[in-house]
Motif scaffolding. Structure first.
Motif, PDB file in Angstrom:
ATOM      1  N   LEU A 169      38.049 -40.615 -35.888  1.00 12.98           N
ATOM      2  CA  LEU A 169      37.475 -39.304 -36.472  1.00 12.98           C
ATOM      3  C   LEU A 169      36.150 -39.081 -36.016  1.00 12.98           C
ATOM      4  CD1 LEU A 169      38.787 -39.332 -40.254  1.00 12.98           C
ATOM      5  CD2 LEU A 169      39.490 -38.132 -38.075  1.00 12.98           C
ATOM      6  N   GLY A 170      35.703 -40.335 -35.131  1.00 13.44           N
ATOM      7  CA  GLY A 170      34.312 -40.050 -34.560  1.00 13.44           C
ATOM      8  C   GLY A 170      33.238 -40.142 -35.390  1.00 13.44           C
ATOM      9  N   CYS A 171      32.073 -40.073 -35.190  1.00 13.79           N
ATOM     10  CA  CYS A 171      30.790 -40.263 -35.851  1.00 13.79           C
ATOM     11  C   CYS A 171      31.015 -39.428 -37.283  1.00 13.79           C
ATOM     12  CB  CYS A 171      29.390 -40.182 -35.266  1.00 13.79           C
ATOM     13  SG  CYS A 171      29.398 -41.510 -34.037  1.00 13.79           S
ATOM     14  N   TYR A 172      31.346 -38.300 -37.235  1.00 13.74           N
ATOM     15  CA  TYR A 172      31.267 -37.319 -38.336  1.00 13.74           C
ATOM     16  C   TYR A 172      32.326 -38.080 -39.411  1.00 13.74           C
ATOM     17  CZ  TYR A 172      28.144 -33.314 -38.065  1.00 13.74           C
ATOM     18  OH  TYR A 172      27.178 -32.635 -38.032  1.00 13.74           O
ATOM     19  N   GLY A 173      33.395 -38.471 -39.095  1.00  9.39           N
ATOM     20  CA  GLY A 173      34.473 -39.290 -39.929  1.00  9.39           C
ATOM     21  C   GLY A 173      33.671 -40.176 -40.482  1.00  9.39           C
ATOM     22  N   GLN A 174      33.147 -40.870 -39.701  1.00  3.72           N
ATOM     23  CA  GLN A 174      32.410 -42.251 -40.176  1.00  3.72           C
ATOM     24  C   GLN A 174      31.410 -41.574 -41.163  1.00  3.72           C
ATOM     25  OE1 GLN A 174      31.044 -45.194 -37.453  1.00  3.72           O
ATOM     26  NE2 GLN A 174      32.653 -44.514 -36.103  1.00  3.72           N
ATOM     27  N   ALA A 175      30.564 -40.821 -41.162  1.00  8.76           N
ATOM     28  CA  ALA A 175      29.654 -40.400 -41.746  1.00  8.76           C
ATOM     29  C   ALA A 175      30.074 -39.897 -43.261  1.00  8.76           C
ATOM     30  CB  ALA A 175      28.604 -39.017 -41.178  1.00  8.76           C
ATOM     31  N   ASP A 176      31.145 -39.119 -43.196  1.00  5.69           N
ATOM     32  CA  ASP A 176      31.880 -38.619 -44.219  1.00  5.69           C
ATOM     33  C   ASP A 176      32.557 -39.804 -45.318  1.00  5.69           C
ATOM     34  OD1 ASP A 176      31.296 -36.035 -43.758  1.00  5.69           O
ATOM     35  OD2 ASP A 176      33.250 -35.855 -42.709  1.00  5.69           O
ATOM     36  N   ALA A 177      32.830 -41.032 -44.478  1.00  9.18           N
ATOM     37  CA  ALA A 177      33.262 -42.394 -45.240  1.00  9.18           C
ATOM     38  C   ALA A 177      32.146 -42.659 -45.817  1.00  9.18           C
ATOM     39  CB  ALA A 177      33.909 -42.996 -44.278  1.00  9.18           C
ATOM     40  N   VAL A 178      31.001 -42.625 -45.340  1.00 10.13           N
ATOM     41  CA  VAL A 178      29.730 -43.222 -46.097  1.00 10.13           C
ATOM     42  C   VAL A 178      29.444 -42.625 -47.121  1.00 10.13           C
ATOM     43  CG1 VAL A 178      27.444 -43.734 -45.954  1.00 10.13           C
ATOM     44  CG2 VAL A 178      28.808 -44.524 -44.003  1.00 10.13           C
ATOM     45  N   VAL A 179      29.356 -41.113 -47.010  1.00 14.24           N
ATOM     46  CA  VAL A 179      29.116 -40.170 -48.171  1.00 14.24           C
ATOM     47  C   VAL A 179      30.118 -40.326 -49.495  1.00 14.24           C
ATOM     48  CG1 VAL A 179      28.865 -37.798 -48.752  1.00 14.24           C
ATOM     49  CG2 VAL A 179      27.641 -38.707 -46.684  1.00 14.24           C
ATOM     50  N   ASP A 180      31.390 -40.620 -48.949  1.00 13.93           N
ATOM     51  CA  ASP A 180      32.328 -40.757 -50.006  1.00 13.93           C
ATOM     52  C   ASP A 180      32.403 -42.058 -50.632  1.00 13.93           C
ATOM     53  OD1 ASP A 180      33.211 -37.975 -49.580  1.00 13.93           O
ATOM     54  OD2 ASP A 180      34.881 -38.404 -48.495  1.00 13.93           O
ATOM     55  N   ARG A 181      31.819 -42.901 -50.309  1.00 15.33           N
ATOM     56  CA  ARG A 181      31.949 -44.314 -50.986  1.00 15.33           C
ATOM     57  C   ARG A 181      31.676 -44.071 -52.212  1.00 15.33           C
ATOM     58  NH1 ARG A 181      28.640 -48.249 -47.158  1.00 15.33           N
ATOM     59  NH2 ARG A 181      30.294 -47.399 -45.879  1.00 15.33           N
ATOM     60  N   GLY A 182      32.826 -44.706 -53.291  1.00 19.61           N
ATOM     61  CA  GLY A 182      32.577 -44.751 -54.599  1.00 19.61           C
ATOM     62  C   GLY A 182      33.157 -43.697 -55.348  1.00 19.61           C
ATOM     63  N   VAL A 183      33.891 -42.624 -54.522  1.00 15.39           N
ATOM     64  CA  VAL A 183      34.333 -41.407 -54.983  1.00 15.39           C
ATOM     65  C   VAL A 183      35.996 -41.656 -55.016  1.00 15.39           C
ATOM     66  CG1 VAL A 183      34.998 -39.063 -54.541  1.00 15.39           C
ATOM     67  CG2 VAL A 183      32.406 -39.826 -54.023  1.00 15.39           C
ATOM     68  N   ALA A 184      36.472 -41.358 -56.256  1.00 14.41           N
ATOM     69  CA  ALA A 184      37.978 -41.511 -56.433  1.00 14.41           C
ATOM     70  C   ALA A 184      38.735 -40.696 -55.393  1.00 14.41           C
ATOM     71  CB  ALA A 184      38.390 -41.294 -57.733  1.00 14.41           C
ATOM     72  N   ALA A 185      39.901 -41.130 -55.164  1.00 15.29           N
ATOM     73  CA  ALA A 185      40.800 -40.428 -54.316  1.00 15.29           C
ATOM     74  C   ALA A 185      41.155 -39.116 -54.939  1.00 15.29           C
ATOM     75  CB  ALA A 185      41.805 -41.267 -53.934  1.00 15.29           C
ATOM     76  N   THR A 186      41.059 -38.980 -56.226  1.00 18.68           N
ATOM     77  CA  THR A 186      41.923 -37.664 -56.850  1.00 18.68           C
ATOM     78  C   THR A 186      40.483 -36.436 -56.816  1.00 18.68           C
ATOM     79  OG1 THR A 186      40.687 -38.416 -58.779  1.00 18.68           O
ATOM     80  CG2 THR A 186      43.122 -38.924 -58.305  1.00 18.68           C
ATOM     81  N   ALA A 187      39.470 -36.874 -56.327  1.00 15.77           N
ATOM     82  CA  ALA A 187      38.321 -35.876 -56.651  1.00 15.77           C
ATOM     83  C   ALA A 187      38.486 -34.650 -55.783  1.00 15.77           C
ATOM     84  CB  ALA A 187      37.087 -36.662 -56.171  1.00 15.77           C
ATOM     85  N   ASP A 188      39.105 -34.761 -54.479  1.00 21.18           N
ATOM     86  CA  ASP A 188      39.342 -33.835 -53.682  1.00 21.18           C
ATOM     87  C   ASP A 188      40.154 -32.815 -54.228  1.00 21.18           C
ATOM     88  OD1 ASP A 188      37.687 -34.529 -51.455  1.00 21.18           O
ATOM     89  OD2 ASP A 188      39.296 -35.928 -50.386  1.00 21.18           O
ATOM     90  N   ALA A 189      41.430 -33.408 -54.816  1.00 25.70           N
ATOM     91  CA  ALA A 189      42.473 -32.527 -55.730  1.00 25.70           C
ATOM     92  C   ALA A 189      41.806 -31.943 -56.684  1.00 25.70           C
ATOM     93  CB  ALA A 189      43.501 -33.252 -55.986  1.00 25.70           C
ATOM     94  N   ASP A 190      40.657 -32.224 -57.333  1.00 21.53           N
ATOM     95  CA  ASP A 190      39.995 -31.792 -58.508  1.00 21.53           C
ATOM     96  C   ASP A 190      39.229 -30.761 -57.915  1.00 21.53           C
ATOM     97  OD1 ASP A 190      41.213 -33.268 -60.698  1.00 21.53           O
ATOM     98  OD2 ASP A 190      39.941 -34.585 -60.537  1.00 21.53           O
ATOM     99  N   ASP A 191      38.480 -30.848 -56.823  1.00 18.27           N
ATOM    100  CA  ASP A 191      37.666 -29.695 -56.406  1.00 18.27           C
ATOM    101  C   ASP A 191      38.504 -28.657 -55.914  1.00 18.27           C
ATOM    102  OD1 ASP A 191      35.082 -30.833 -56.918  1.00 18.27           O
ATOM    103  OD2 ASP A 191      35.352 -32.153 -54.973  1.00 18.27           O
ATOM    104  N   GLY A 192      39.626 -28.601 -55.408  1.00 16.70           N
ATOM    105  CA  GLY A 192      40.202 -27.467 -54.861  1.00 16.70           C
ATOM    106  C   GLY A 192      41.050 -26.945 -56.161  1.00 16.70           C
ATOM    107  N   TRP A 193      41.164 -27.810 -57.343  1.00 13.82           N
ATOM    108  CA  TRP A 193      41.656 -26.960 -58.617  1.00 13.82           C
ATOM    109  C   TRP A 193      40.655 -26.252 -59.185  1.00 13.82           C
ATOM    110  CZ3 TRP A 193      39.459 -28.439 -63.608  1.00 13.82           C
ATOM    111  CH2 TRP A 193      40.056 -27.997 -64.694  1.00 13.82           C
ATOM    112  N   LEU A 194      39.187 -26.919 -58.828  1.00 16.51           N
ATOM    113  CA  LEU A 194      38.241 -26.101 -59.619  1.00 16.51           C
ATOM    114  C   LEU A 194      37.961 -24.834 -58.955  1.00 16.51           C
ATOM    115  CD1 LEU A 194      35.659 -25.539 -61.600  1.00 16.51           C
ATOM    116  CD2 LEU A 194      34.398 -27.121 -59.698  1.00 16.51           C
ATOM    117  N   ALA A 195      38.127 -24.986 -57.627  1.00 24.75           N
ATOM    118  CA  ALA A 195      37.852 -23.309 -56.800  1.00 24.75           C
ATOM    119  C   ALA A 195      38.987 -22.635 -57.272  1.00 24.75           C
ATOM    120  CB  ALA A 195      38.102 -23.827 -55.451  1.00 24.75           C
ATOM    121  N   ALA A 196      40.181 -22.872 -57.519  1.00 27.52           N
ATOM    122  CA  ALA A 196      41.255 -21.978 -57.881  1.00 27.52           C
ATOM    123  C   ALA A 196      41.064 -21.484 -59.390  1.00 27.52           C
ATOM    124  CB  ALA A 196      42.590 -22.891 -57.852  1.00 27.52           C
TER     125      ALA A 196
END
Length: 315
Positions: A169-196
Motif C-alpha cells: 500500500l506504499g507509504c500512505y498505507g503505512q501512514a494510515d496504519a499508524v493513524v489507525d493504531r488502537g482503533v477497533a476494526a468495527t469503526a469503519d463500519a460504524d462510520d459508514g452507518w453514521l453517514a447513512a
C-alpha cells in the motif's frame, strides 16, 4: 499518476464523502445549490474557509456533529499523514517532493451545517449566489499538486502509493496504519452507518409536516417576488446556473437572495433544523453504544495524529 489519492484521506482507511479532486468517494448527502456534502469521515482539506466560520445563527448545530470530522480535525489528520509519508519516503532513500496539501493555519473547530438545507447566508449569496465561496489558497494548492503529479518520478510515486503488487500500500498505507493504531476494526463500519443515518435524518426531516408547510410558504414568498421555483432544491439546481464555472450571473444572485429571504420569512430554515435536531437526538439515544464507538475511534485517530505531529510514535 495517482495524485488524487494524496489529496484526501485514503480510500482504504478513511473513506471520504468529498475530495478536492474527487479522489475517493463515499456515502454522504448533498443539498442542491452548492450545499456541502455531509460525511462521517474526513474529507480532503482545502485549508481555511475563505469566508471564515459562519455566525452561530447559521451554523445550525446538530447532535450528530459531535461524532463527525470537522474541518480542523481533517486539517490535523492530513498534516499527520503527510508527515508520516514524507518520513517513510525519505527512509527509503528517496527525495520527497510532494507539495503540502493543507493550509499553514488550521481552520476553526466545529462542524458547519450552514448549507445543509440550501443557501442561508445573505452575505455569501450576495457575492456567490449558489456557488460555493471561492478558495484561492486551496486552488493554488490543487494546481501545485497537479503540476507535481505530472512530473513526479516513478520511484517516488511507487514509494508513496505502492507498486501495485498485492499487499503493498506504499507509504500512505503505512501512514494510515499508524493513524489507525488502537482503533477497533468495527469503526469503519460504524462510520459508514453514521453517514447513512445522517442522510436519512435529512430526508426524513424534510417530510416533517411543519417543514412541508414552511416549504409551501417559501414557494409562495418566492412567487410573490417573481421567482417560479417550487422548492429550494429547484432554485439552487436551476439549469441556468453553472455551479462548476466561475461566473456568477446576476440572475443567480437575485434568486439566491430571494431564496434566503423567503427561508427566513417562511420559517423553513428554523422548522427543518428543529425537525432534524429531534430526529438525530432520538437516534443517538437509541444507539448510544454505537455512537460511543464512533466517538472513541475519532478520538483515537486524532490523538495518534497529534502524537505524530509532536514528533513521536503512537503506541
Amino acid at each position: 499518476m495517482r495524485v488524487l489519492r494524496s489529496l484526501g484521506v485514503s480510500c482504504v482507511a478513511l473513506a471520504s464523502a468529498v475530495s478536492l479532486l474527487a479522489g475517493c468517494g463515499g456515502p454522504g448527502e448533498q443539498r442542491h445549490g452548492g450545499g456541502r456534502a455531509d460525511a462521517a469521515r474526513p474529507a480532503a482539506p482545502g485549508g481555511n474557509r475563505p469566508e471564515g466560520r459562519p455566525p452561530a445563527a447559521l451554523r445550525l448545530d446538530l447532535p450528530f456533529d459531535a461524532y463527525k470530522w470537522d474541518d480542523r480535525d481533517v486539517w490535523l489528520l492530513e498534516r499527520a499523514r503527510y508527515t508520516l509519508v514524507a518520513r517513510c519516503v525519505r527512509e527509503r532513500g528517496l527525495d520527497f517532493t510532494m507539495p503540502r496539501n493543507t493550509a499553514d493555519t488550521g481552520p476553526p473547530a466545529g462542524y458547519d451545517n450552514s448549507r445543509r438545507y440550501g443557501v442561508a447566508d445573505p452575505r455569501a449569496v450576495s457575492r456567490y449566489g449558489y456557488h460555493l465561496p471561492a478558495d484561492p489558497d486551496g486552488d493554488r494548492r490543487r494546481r501545485r499538486l497537479q503540476v507535481w503529479s505530472e512530473q513526479v518520478s516513478a520511484a517516488e510515486e511507487s514509494a508513496i502509493y505502492g507498486d501495485g503488487t498485492e499487499g503493498d500500500l506504499g507509504c500512505y498505507g503505512q501512514a494510515d496504519a499508524v493513524v489507525d493504531r488502537g482503533v477497533a476494526a468495527t469503526a469503519d463500519a460504524d462510520d459508514g452507518w453514521l453517514a447513512a443515518r445522517s442522510s436519512a435524518t435529512l430526508e426524513r426531516s424534510g417530510a416533517d409536516p411543519e417543514v412541508v408547510r414552511a416549504r409551501v410558504r417559501w414557494r409562495d414568498c418566492m412567487f410573490r417576488a417573481g421567482f417560479r421555483h417550487r422548492d429550494p432544491d429547484a432554485a439552487g439546481g436551476d439549469a441556468r446556473w453553472n455551479l462548476d464555472g466561475a461566473a456568477v450571473p446576476a440572475a443567480e444572485v437575485a434568486t439566491a437572495r430571494a431564496d434566503v429571504r423567503c427561508k427566513e420569512s417562511s420559517g423553513l430554515l428554523r422548522s427543518w433544523h428543529a425537525a432534524e435536531t429531534a430526529l438525530q437526538r432520538d437516534a443517538v439515544g437509541r444507539d448510544r453504544p454505537r455512537f460511543d464507538r464512533i466517538a472513541a475511534a475519532r478520538a483515537t485517530r486524532l490523538g495518534n495524529a497529534r502524537v505524530v505531529l509532536a514528533g513521536e510514535q503512537p503506541k
